[in-house]
Design a protein around this motif. Structure first.
Motif, PDB file in Angstrom:
ATOM      1  N   TRP B 191     122.159  87.025  -9.047  1.00  8.55           N
ATOM      2  CA  TRP B 191     123.066  87.892  -8.287  1.00  8.55           C
ATOM      3  C   TRP B 191     122.807  87.753  -6.781  1.00  8.55           C
ATOM      4  N   ILE B 192     121.548  87.872  -6.382  1.00  8.57           N
ATOM      5  CA  ILE B 192     121.208  87.781  -4.954  1.00  8.57           C
ATOM      6  C   ILE B 192     121.596  86.402  -4.410  1.00  8.57           C
ATOM      7  N   ALA B 193     121.279  85.362  -5.183  1.00 11.60           N
ATOM      8  CA  ALA B 193     121.611  84.002  -4.724  1.00 11.60           C
ATOM      9  C   ALA B 193     123.121  83.841  -4.581  1.00 11.60           C
ATOM     10  N   SER B 194     123.873  84.415  -5.505  1.00 10.89           N
ATOM     11  CA  SER B 194     125.338  84.289  -5.448  1.00 10.89           C
ATOM     12  C   SER B 194     125.893  84.951  -4.193  1.00 10.89           C
ATOM     13  N   VAL B 195     125.474  86.184  -3.923  1.00 11.67           N
ATOM     14  CA  VAL B 195     126.030  86.860  -2.736  1.00 11.67           C
ATOM     15  C   VAL B 195     125.557  86.162  -1.462  1.00 11.67           C
ATOM     16  N   ASN B 196     124.331  85.665  -1.460  1.00 14.43           N
ATOM     17  CA  ASN B 196     123.821  84.922  -0.294  1.00 14.43           C
ATOM     18  C   ASN B 196     124.676  83.694  -0.025  1.00 14.43           C
ATOM     19  N   LEU B 197     124.923  82.907  -1.072  1.00 12.29           N
ATOM     20  CA  LEU B 197     125.631  81.631  -0.899  1.00 12.29           C
ATOM     21  C   LEU B 197     127.099  81.868  -0.534  1.00 12.29           C
ATOM     22  N   LEU B 198     127.716  82.868  -1.180  1.00 13.31           N
ATOM     23  CA  LEU B 198     129.120  83.173  -0.858  1.00 13.31           C
ATOM     24  C   LEU B 198     129.253  83.522   0.624  1.00 13.31           C
ATOM     25  N   THR B 199     128.358  84.366   1.101  1.00  5.68           N
ATOM     26  CA  THR B 199     128.430  84.806   2.500  1.00  5.68           C
ATOM     27  C   THR B 199     128.160  83.651   3.458  1.00  5.68           C
ATOM     28  N   GLN B 200     127.191  82.843   3.102  1.00  2.30           N
ATOM     29  CA  GLN B 200     126.809  81.762   4.024  1.00  2.30           C
ATOM     30  C   GLN B 200     127.899  80.712   4.177  1.00  2.30           C
ATOM     31  N   SER B 221     119.667  82.501   1.049  1.00  2.00           N
ATOM     32  CA  SER B 221     120.004  82.338   2.469  1.00  2.00           C
ATOM     33  C   SER B 221     118.877  81.624   3.213  1.00  2.00           C
ATOM     34  N   ALA B 222     117.642  82.035   2.934  1.00  2.00           N
ATOM     35  CA  ALA B 222     116.512  81.442   3.656  1.00  2.00           C
ATOM     36  C   ALA B 222     116.410  79.945   3.357  1.00  2.00           C
ATOM     37  N   LEU B 223     116.669  79.590   2.110  1.00  2.00           N
ATOM     38  CA  LEU B 223     116.618  78.165   1.744  1.00  2.00           C
ATOM     39  C   LEU B 223     117.712  77.377   2.466  1.00  2.00           C
ATOM     40  N   VAL B 224     118.933  77.916   2.410  1.00  2.00           N
ATOM     41  CA  VAL B 224     120.068  77.196   3.006  1.00  2.00           C
ATOM     42  C   VAL B 224     119.888  77.068   4.518  1.00  2.00           C
ATOM     43  N   LEU B 225     119.454  78.152   5.143  1.00  2.00           N
ATOM     44  CA  LEU B 225     119.280  78.098   6.600  1.00  2.00           C
ATOM     45  C   LEU B 225     118.171  77.124   6.996  1.00  2.00           C
ATOM     46  N   ALA B 226     117.112  77.081   6.185  1.00  2.00           N
ATOM     47  CA  ALA B 226     116.039  76.123   6.470  1.00  2.00           C
ATOM     48  C   ALA B 226     116.572  74.691   6.410  1.00  2.00           C
ATOM     49  N   LEU B 227     117.521  74.466   5.496  1.00  2.00           N
ATOM     50  CA  LEU B 227     118.029  73.105   5.286  1.00  2.00           C
ATOM     51  C   LEU B 227     119.294  72.819   6.087  1.00  2.00           C
ATOM     52  N   SER B 228     119.696  73.748   6.958  1.00  2.00           N
ATOM     53  CA  SER B 228     120.971  73.567   7.676  1.00  2.00           C
ATOM     54  C   SER B 228     121.044  72.260   8.476  1.00  2.00           C
ATOM     55  N   PRO B 229     119.917  71.736   9.006  1.00  2.00           N
ATOM     56  CA  PRO B 229     120.032  70.431   9.689  1.00  2.00           C
ATOM     57  C   PRO B 229     120.485  69.292   8.754  1.00  2.00           C
ATOM     58  N   TRP B 230     120.329  69.481   7.443  1.00  2.00           N
ATOM     59  CA  TRP B 230     120.773  68.441   6.491  1.00  2.00           C
ATOM     60  C   TRP B 230     122.293  68.505   6.264  1.00  2.00           C
ATOM     61  N   ILE B 231     122.883  69.646   6.601  1.00  2.00           N
ATOM     62  CA  ILE B 231     124.331  69.817   6.350  1.00  2.00           C
ATOM     63  C   ILE B 231     125.015  70.252   7.651  1.00  2.00           C
ATOM     64  N   VAL B 234     128.678  71.612   8.285  1.00  2.00           N
ATOM     65  CA  VAL B 234     129.125  72.945   7.873  1.00  2.00           C
ATOM     66  C   VAL B 234     128.474  73.990   8.779  1.00  2.00           C
ATOM     67  N   ASP B 235     129.265  75.001   9.119  1.00  2.00           N
ATOM     68  CA  ASP B 235     128.743  76.082   9.945  1.00  2.00           C
ATOM     69  C   ASP B 235     128.119  77.134   9.018  1.00  2.00           C
ATOM     70  N   VAL B 236     126.802  77.039   8.876  1.00  2.00           N
ATOM     71  CA  VAL B 236     126.108  77.983   7.990  1.00  2.00           C
ATOM     72  C   VAL B 236     125.882  79.281   8.755  1.00  2.00           C
ATOM     73  N   LYS B 237     126.263  80.414   8.134  1.00  2.00           N
ATOM     74  CA  LYS B 237     126.143  81.717   8.801  1.00  2.00           C
ATOM     75  C   LYS B 237     124.706  82.235   8.699  1.00  2.00           C
ATOM     76  N   GLY B 238     124.288  82.933   9.739  1.00  2.00           N
ATOM     77  CA  GLY B 238     122.978  83.578   9.693  1.00  2.00           C
ATOM     78  C   GLY B 238     122.002  82.998  10.692  1.00  2.00           C
ATOM     79  N   ALA B 239     121.090  83.879  11.185  1.00  2.00           N
ATOM     80  CA  ALA B 239     120.065  83.443  12.135  1.00  2.00           C
ATOM     81  C   ALA B 239     118.798  83.124  11.363  1.00  2.00           C
ATOM     82  N   PRO B 240     118.331  81.869  11.430  1.00  2.00           N
ATOM     83  CA  PRO B 240     117.176  81.476  10.605  1.00  2.00           C
ATOM     84  C   PRO B 240     115.948  82.364  10.798  1.00  2.00           C
TER      85      PRO B 240
END
Lengths: 236, 269
Positions: B191-200, B221-231, B234-240
């Motif tokens: 559930w948490i991962a789903s809402v995190n990914l949808l928002t991001q 969110s923390a995982l995706v933001l850490a990996l944002s330089p790989w993607i 895409v404009d990933v939302k959130g401040a790392p």
């Protein structure tokens, strides 16, 4: 100096009253037998002393400290009624762990473990896995871990359960030896003869209260033995 | 003599790890990890080749970054689930079978015991996660030139997430049966991962789901933001940094609640 003390202690488990205003004091160096029928509150008393449960009312002190403080359990050897040892460990491994947790230095552990293995007659089973031991042998391991690090207070809950007659006699000798070295002993038991032989004082619990306490010769009337005195106190 | 609590913690954590590796789930974890490693090898294998679609060359580096990030997030979440599943009875079991009583009759603090049990279960999940995530990052780096820096942050986020999930699962296990705790872990992480990914990735969530995303543990969110330089496309939302700190705070809350909760419970009758 008191090794342990309960003052006006009450404890409930839901609607059931386990202890109701228990006062109990055990001076250092003495041996007290805690007697009582099933459900009298003996095991609850030990659980409160070890900090496993909290009193609803009253005060509990182990070696002058709150039982919730780990320091209160320094020098305490405990043998529970339902002994549960980690079956995957060897006897020696289990005793080494308990020796370390009891505060032994690394260079003392092997010597201490060897000593309690010899004392409890299980030196030849030291490398056996606990899961493969009979109930009687496991109980000897229980005694061995309780005797580790030369405790000055032994809390023994139904200590001879599972032991054969030779084991019972051995256990009596081990407790006597501990007493000779100045160790305070609290034995909770149904076996009156065991208490009579190992303790100088008894406290008889009934329905969560101390119904009678004192030296054995004070509780037993002329013509009575301890069993008769126990029945008289419990049945009123 | 009172020994320093670190010694008791070390001894008990080692024993907890021993207990952990003997659990029946561990061979399953090893098998899944081996299959995952083969899949990682397969999935990164095409990264060094050139791909042409309708006569136009595809930017393989970007595709590898996307694929890598997806793999990394899935494996990171798997590591967190594993931490929760392993923690779901690692403290509760010795309490139920009575072996904890003999340990806690020693001059051992309850905090040391609870944290040692948590640590023992976490080592297994973290080792699994470190193996899988490192393999993913190293293969992507070697085959497609994907930078390693984000993977290091991703590993840290995964470790914090696993600590957070493990601590809360251990707390839940003190009041719930193992199966209920395991289900709770699965549902909560999903559930948490789903809402995190949808928002991001651009969705706007309101109400309770939005609150969980904004204030809850940012596991994905923390995982995706850490990996944002790989993607980067895409404009990933959130401040790392803010998201990372929120994860640290949630992990801290989990550990603190475990310590306080375990001090308050009464050991079995």
């Amino acid at each position: 100096m008191l090794a342990l003390e309960l003052l006006a202690v009450s404890k409930r488990y839901g609607a059931r009253r386990a202890l109701a205003g228990v006062d109990l004091a055990v001076p250092a160096g003495s041996a007290l037998g805690l007697l009582g029928p099933n459900g009298a509150g003996k095991t609850t008393t030990l659980r409160l002393l070890l900090g496993f449960a909290r009193a609803d009312e009253g005060s509990v002190r182990l070696r002058g400290l709150e039982p919730s403080e780990p320091a209160s359990r320094i020098g305490v050897g405990y043998l529970p009624e339902r002994l549960a040892l980690p079956g995957r460990m060897t006897v020696r491994g289990c005793l080494r762990l308990h020796g370390a947790l009891a505060g032994l230095e690394n260079d003392e552990i092997d010597g201490e473990v060897a000593a309690v293995l010899r004392q409890t007659g299980i030196a030849d089973r030291a490398e056996d896995r606990i899961a493969g031991l009979s109930k009687g042998l496991a109980q000897r391991v229980g005694f061995a871990q309780a005797f580790l690090a030369r405790p000055d207070l032994l809390l023994l809950d139904e200590p001879t359960s599972g032991l054969d007659p030779i084991g019972v006699r051995d256990a009596r000798d081990w407790i006597a030896t501990a007493r000779e070295s100045g160790c305070t002993v609290l034995v909770s038991s149904h076996v009156l003869s065991e208490v009579e032989r190992t303790c100088d004082r008894v406290a008889i619990m009934h329905e969560g209260r101390i119904a009678a306490s004192g030296a054995i010769h004070e509780l037993v009337r002329p013509g009575e033995d301890l069993e008769a005195a126990f029945v008289r106190v419990v049945r009123g | 003599m009172m020994r320093p609590p670190t010694r008791a913690f070390r001894l008990l954590a080692f024993e907890a790890l021993h207990d952990g590796v003997r659990r029946r789930i561990v061979p399953v974890i090893v098998a899944i990890s081996v299959i995952s490693l083969l899949a990682i090898d397969n999935c990164t294998g095409c990264a060094s080749s050139s791909i042409t679609v309708n006569g136009e060359a595809v930017d393989v580096g970007a595709a590898a970054g996307w694929g890598g990030a997806l793999m990394f997030v899935v494996l990171g979440l798997w590591t967190m689930v594993l931490a929760g599943v392993l923690a779901s009875d690692h403290l509760a079991q010795p309490l139920a079978d009575g072996t904890a009583a003999l340990i806690l009759a020693r001059p051992v603090g309850r905090s040391a015991y609870a944290l040692a049990r948590l640590a023992g279960s976490l080592v297994i999940s973290l080792a699994t996660g470190a193996l899988l995530l490192s393999a993913t990052a190293l293969l992507l780096h070697a085959r497609a030139g994907v930078p390693l820096g984000p993977a290091v942050w991703g590993l840290a986020a995964c470790a914090l997430g696993a600590l957070c999930v493990g601590a809360f699962a251990t707390i839940a296990s003190l009041v719930l049966p193992q199966i209920a705790t395991t289900l709770l872990v699965l549902v909560a992480v999903a559930w948490i991962a789903s809402v995190n990914l949808l928002t991001q990735f651009g969705a706007t969530l309101e109400g309770f789901h939005g609150a969980v995303d904004r204030f809850g543990p940012p596991l994905a969110s923390a995982l995706v933001l850490a990996l944002s330089p790989w993607i980067e496309s895409v404009d990933v939302k959130g401040a790392p940094i803010a998201v990372g700190l929120r994860l640290v705070v949630w992990a801290g809350i989990g550990v603190a609640l475990l310590v306080v909760g375990f001090r308050r419970i009464e050991l079995g009758r």
